[in-house]
Design a protein around this motif. Structure first.
Motif, PDB file in Angstrom:
ATOM      1  N   PRO A  26     -19.747 -17.018  65.187  1.00  0.00           N
ATOM      2  CA  PRO A  26     -18.837 -18.086  65.620  1.00  0.00           C
ATOM      3  C   PRO A  26     -18.157 -18.797  64.461  1.00  0.00           C
ATOM      4  O   PRO A  26     -18.750 -18.999  63.396  1.00  0.00           O
ATOM      5  N   GLY A  27     -16.905 -19.182  64.671  1.00  0.00           N
ATOM      6  CA  GLY A  27     -16.165 -19.975  63.691  1.00  0.00           C
ATOM      7  C   GLY A  27     -15.339 -19.121  62.759  1.00  0.00           C
ATOM      8  O   GLY A  27     -15.405 -17.897  62.766  1.00  0.00           O
ATOM      9  N   GLY A  46     -15.207 -27.488  52.923  1.00  0.00           N
ATOM     10  CA  GLY A  46     -15.658 -28.868  52.991  1.00  0.00           C
ATOM     11  C   GLY A  46     -15.920 -29.465  51.623  1.00  0.00           C
ATOM     12  O   GLY A  46     -15.392 -29.004  50.603  1.00  0.00           O
ATOM     13  N   ARG A  47     -16.788 -30.470  51.604  1.00  0.00           N
ATOM     14  CA  ARG A  47     -17.078 -31.201  50.372  1.00  0.00           C
ATOM     15  C   ARG A  47     -18.551 -31.167  49.977  1.00  0.00           C
ATOM     16  O   ARG A  47     -18.913 -31.682  48.926  1.00  0.00           O
ATOM     17  N   LEU A  48     -19.380 -30.583  50.795  1.00  0.00           N
ATOM     18  CA  LEU A  48     -20.811 -30.612  50.525  1.00  0.00           C
ATOM     19  C   LEU A  48     -21.195 -29.591  49.469  1.00  0.00           C
ATOM     20  O   LEU A  48     -20.663 -28.473  49.441  1.00  0.00           O
ATOM     21  N   ASP A  49     -22.153 -29.949  48.611  1.00  0.00           N
ATOM     22  CA  ASP A  49     -22.717 -28.946  47.723  1.00  0.00           C
ATOM     23  C   ASP A  49     -23.674 -28.073  48.526  1.00  0.00           C
ATOM     24  O   ASP A  49     -23.948 -28.335  49.714  1.00  0.00           O
ATOM     25  N   LEU A  50     -24.212 -27.030  47.890  1.00  0.00           N
ATOM     26  CA  LEU A  50     -24.984 -26.042  48.638  1.00  0.00           C
ATOM     27  C   LEU A  50     -26.249 -26.640  49.245  1.00  0.00           C
ATOM     28  O   LEU A  50     -26.558 -26.378  50.421  1.00  0.00           O
ATOM     29  N   ALA A  51     -26.976 -27.435  48.493  1.00  0.00           N
ATOM     30  CA  ALA A  51     -28.211 -28.013  49.026  1.00  0.00           C
ATOM     31  C   ALA A  51     -27.939 -28.889  50.237  1.00  0.00           C
ATOM     32  O   ALA A  51     -28.653 -28.823  51.253  1.00  0.00           O
ATOM     33  N   ALA A  52     -26.883 -29.711  50.163  1.00  0.00           N
ATOM     34  CA  ALA A  52     -26.552 -30.582  51.287  1.00  0.00           C
ATOM     35  C   ALA A  52     -26.069 -29.777  52.488  1.00  0.00           C
ATOM     36  O   ALA A  52     -26.372 -30.112  53.642  1.00  0.00           O
ATOM     37  N   SER A  64     -18.436 -24.597  57.762  1.00  0.00           N
ATOM     38  CA  SER A  64     -17.209 -24.978  57.062  1.00  0.00           C
ATOM     39  C   SER A  64     -17.397 -26.185  56.155  1.00  0.00           C
ATOM     40  O   SER A  64     -16.552 -26.435  55.283  1.00  0.00           O
ATOM     41  N   ALA A  65     -18.479 -26.939  56.320  1.00  0.00           N
ATOM     42  CA  ALA A  65     -18.684 -28.153  55.531  1.00  0.00           C
ATOM     43  C   ALA A  65     -19.034 -27.872  54.076  1.00  0.00           C
ATOM     44  O   ALA A  65     -18.940 -28.759  53.229  1.00  0.00           O
ATOM     45  N   TYR A  85     -17.875 -14.190  49.612  1.00  0.00           N
ATOM     46  CA  TYR A  85     -18.785 -15.331  49.505  1.00  0.00           C
ATOM     47  C   TYR A  85     -18.880 -16.063  50.840  1.00  0.00           C
ATOM     48  O   TYR A  85     -19.981 -16.384  51.317  1.00  0.00           O
ATOM     49  N   ASP A  86     -17.750 -16.342  51.447  1.00  0.00           N
ATOM     50  CA  ASP A  86     -17.746 -17.092  52.699  1.00  0.00           C
ATOM     51  C   ASP A  86     -18.528 -16.364  53.795  1.00  0.00           C
ATOM     52  O   ASP A  86     -19.292 -16.978  54.546  1.00  0.00           O
ATOM     53  N   ALA A  87     -18.331 -15.054  53.881  1.00  0.00           N
ATOM     54  CA  ALA A  87     -19.014 -14.283  54.921  1.00  0.00           C
ATOM     55  C   ALA A  87     -20.524 -14.261  54.688  1.00  0.00           C
ATOM     56  O   ALA A  87     -21.313 -14.354  55.640  1.00  0.00           O
ATOM     57  N   LEU A  88     -20.934 -14.154  53.436  1.00  0.00           N
ATOM     58  CA  LEU A  88     -22.371 -14.141  53.137  1.00  0.00           C
ATOM     59  C   LEU A  88     -23.014 -15.497  53.387  1.00  0.00           C
ATOM     60  O   LEU A  88     -24.150 -15.577  53.874  1.00  0.00           O
ATOM     61  N   TRP A  89     -22.312 -16.574  53.078  1.00  0.00           N
ATOM     62  CA  TRP A  89     -22.815 -17.909  53.405  1.00  0.00           C
ATOM     63  C   TRP A  89     -22.936 -18.070  54.914  1.00  0.00           C
ATOM     64  O   TRP A  89     -23.953 -18.586  55.413  1.00  0.00           O
ATOM     65  N   GLN A  90     -21.943 -17.630  55.653  1.00  0.00           N
ATOM     66  CA  GLN A  90     -21.989 -17.770  57.109  1.00  0.00           C
ATOM     67  C   GLN A  90     -23.199 -17.044  57.700  1.00  0.00           C
ATOM     68  O   GLN A  90     -23.907 -17.590  58.565  1.00  0.00           O
ATOM     69  N   VAL A  91     -23.467 -15.834  57.230  1.00  0.00           N
ATOM     70  CA  VAL A  91     -24.597 -15.075  57.770  1.00  0.00           C
ATOM     71  C   VAL A  91     -25.923 -15.694  57.331  1.00  0.00           C
ATOM     72  O   VAL A  91     -26.865 -15.812  58.125  1.00  0.00           O
ATOM     73  N   GLY A  92     -26.020 -16.108  56.063  1.00  0.00           N
ATOM     74  CA  GLY A  92     -27.239 -16.774  55.622  1.00  0.00           C
ATOM     75  C   GLY A  92     -27.495 -18.045  56.411  1.00  0.00           C
ATOM     76  O   GLY A  92     -28.639 -18.348  56.785  1.00  0.00           O
ATOM     77  N   ALA A  93     -26.430 -18.796  56.680  1.00  0.00           N
ATOM     78  CA  ALA A  93     -26.553 -20.009  57.479  1.00  0.00           C
ATOM     79  C   ALA A  93     -27.020 -19.693  58.893  1.00  0.00           C
ATOM     80  O   ALA A  93     -27.824 -20.428  59.480  1.00  0.00           O
TER      81      ALA A  93
END
Length: 351
Positions: free
Chosen positions: A165-166, A172-178, A214-215, A274-282
Motif C-alpha cells: 500500500p501507498g 518526510g522529515r523523520l530520521d530513521l530511528a524516529a 512516507s514520513a 532505497y524507498d522500496a526496501l524501506w517500504q518492505v522492511g517497514a
C-alpha cells in the motif's frame, strides 16, 4: 572476486540447482542458489557440496512453460506464479540476445514496485546472481551458468511481484530511528502462512501504514543509507525476532543484497531502490513485531567473523547462512558488534 576453486564450486552448485523450481512445499522459496553463493562469499566453499546434498532432496523440479510472454503482454503476467516458467523462458531469451547488464538495468526498475515479491526473495536471488556474474567477469571465469541463474531470479521476482500500500516514497522529515518508532504495529499474532500472504492480510488492517512509510526523510547517500537501514533492522531482529526470526531477518538480507548490485545499475534507480526496501522492511516490522516481547540488544564481545561463519555452516539453515553473509559484508566496511550479534542470534534460533 572468488578464487578459481571457489568459482568452480559455485558454478557446479548452480548447475546442480538449474533444474529445480523456484518454490517447493506449497510456496517456500528455493534458497539453494542464494545460500551457495553466500557460503562462497563467507569463505566456506568447501561446505557447498555437502549442504546442497541435503537441500536438493527437498526441492521440486522446475515447471514446464506454457504461453510465451512478450513485450506486449508482460505486464499482465506480473504476479502470476503459474507463469513462472513462462517468465523463465522470457528472460532466457532476452539474456541470449543482449548483455546481461542491459537486461538487468531495464528490468530492475520495472520490478522495483513489486519488491515484496516472495518476501523479498525475488530481489535477493536476483542480487546474488548479478553480483556473482560481476565477480566472474572480473576474475575471467565462465559466466554461462550464472547468466541462467540471473534469469531465474528475475523470473521469480516477476512471477511473485507484489505491490504494497501507498506510494512507497520517502518524503518526510523523520530520521530513521524516529520513522521506525512511528510505524503502526498490528495487534496480536500475525495470521499463519507464507510471509507475502501474511503481509497482504496484515497491512489491510493498517490504514496508517502508507503515511508512516512516507514520513521518513529521503536518502542523501543511498549506499550509506541502505547500510544504515540494514543496521536498523538488524537491531529490530535482535529486539523482536526471537519468536519470528525468519520474517524479520529479510529486512536485513534484502537491503544488503540489493546494495551490492547498485554499482551495476543506472544511478537513477538508486533512490527508488532505497524507498522500496524501506517500504518492505517497514511492512515486515508492522506485521511481525506485534504481540512479541522485546528483549535487550546483547552486550559483551560477540563472536569473531570466522566463528560466525562456522556457526552458520553448522546450523545448516539457509536463512542463517544468508544473514551471516549479509552482516559480515556490512561489518567488513564499518565494524559493528550489533551485526555480529544478529548473525549469532540467527544461527542460535534457526540451527
Amino acid at each position: 572476486m572468488y578464487d578459481a576453486s571457489a568459482n568452480e564450486v559455485l558454478d557446479e552448485g548452480l548447475t546442480r540447482l538449474a533444474a529445480t523450481g523456484p518454490e517447493f512445499r506449497g510456496g517456500l522459496s528455493n534458497h539453494g542458489p542464494m545460500a551457495a553463493e553466500a557460503l562462497v562469499r563467507l569463505g566456506r566453499a568447501d561446505a557447498v557440496e555437502g549442504w546442497l546434498d541435503g537441500y536438493l532432496s527437498r526441492l521440486d523440479a522446475a515447471p514446464a512453460p506454457g504461453d510465451r510472454i512478450t513485450e506486449q503482454t508482460w505486464r499482465e503476467a506480473l504476479g502470476a506464479i503459474n507463469r513462472v516458467a513462462d517468465w523463465d523462458r522470457y528472460f532466457r531469451d532476452r539474456l541470449a540476445e543482449e548483455p546481461w547488464r542491459d537486461v538487468l538495468a531495464r528490468w530492475w526498475p520495472r520490478l522495483l514496485p513489486g519488491l515484496a515479491a516472495a518476501a523479498t526473495h525475488g530481489v535477493i536471488r536476483t542480487s546474488h546472481a548479478a553480483r556473482s556474474l560481476a565477480a566472474a567477469e572480473e576474475g575471467g571465469a565462465d559466466t554461462a551458468g550464472r547468466v541462467g541463474e540471473l534469469g531465474r531470479g528475475l523470473a521469480y521476482w516477476a512471477a511473485r511481484y507484489l505491490e504494497l500500500p501507498g506510494r512507497g516514497r520517502t518524503e518526510g522529515r523523520l530520521d530513521l530511528a524516529a520513522a521506525v518508532s512511528g510505524l503502526p504495529v498490528a495487534a496480536g499474532q500475525p495470521r499463519p502462512g507464507l510471509i507475502f500472504d501474511t503481509l497482504k492480510a496484515g497491512l489491510a488492517d493498517q490504514p496508517g501504514f502508507a503515511a508512516a512509510v512516507s514520513a521518513l526523510r529521503g536518502p542523501t547517500d543511498v549506499p550509506a543509507d541502505l547500510a544504515a537501514l540494514a543496521r536498523a533492522f538488524a537491531r529490530v531482529f535482535l529486539v523482536y525476532g526471537r519468536e519470528r526470526p525468519i520474517a524479520l531477518l529479510h529486512s536485513v538480507t534484502a537491503p544488503v543484497a540489493a546494495r551490492s548490485v547498485l554499482p551495476l545499475l543506472p544511478a537513477e534507480v538508486a533512490r527508488p531502490t532505497y524507498d522500496a526496501l524501506w517500504q518492505v522492511g517497514a511492512a515486515l516490522y508492522a506485521v511481525y513485531t506485534g504481540g512479541t516481547t522485546p528483549e535487550p540488544v546483547p552486550v559483551g564481545p560477540p563472536p569473531s567473523p570466522d566463528e560466525l561463519a562456522d556457526r552458520a555452516v553448522a546450523s545448516g539453515d539457509e536463512h542463517a547462512i544468508k544473514l551471516t553473509e549479509a552482516c559480515l559484508r556490512l561489518d567488513a566496511e564499518t565494524p559493528d558488534p550489533l551485526l555480529h550479534h544478529a548473525a549469532a542470534r540467527a544461527a542460535e534460533l534457526l540451527g
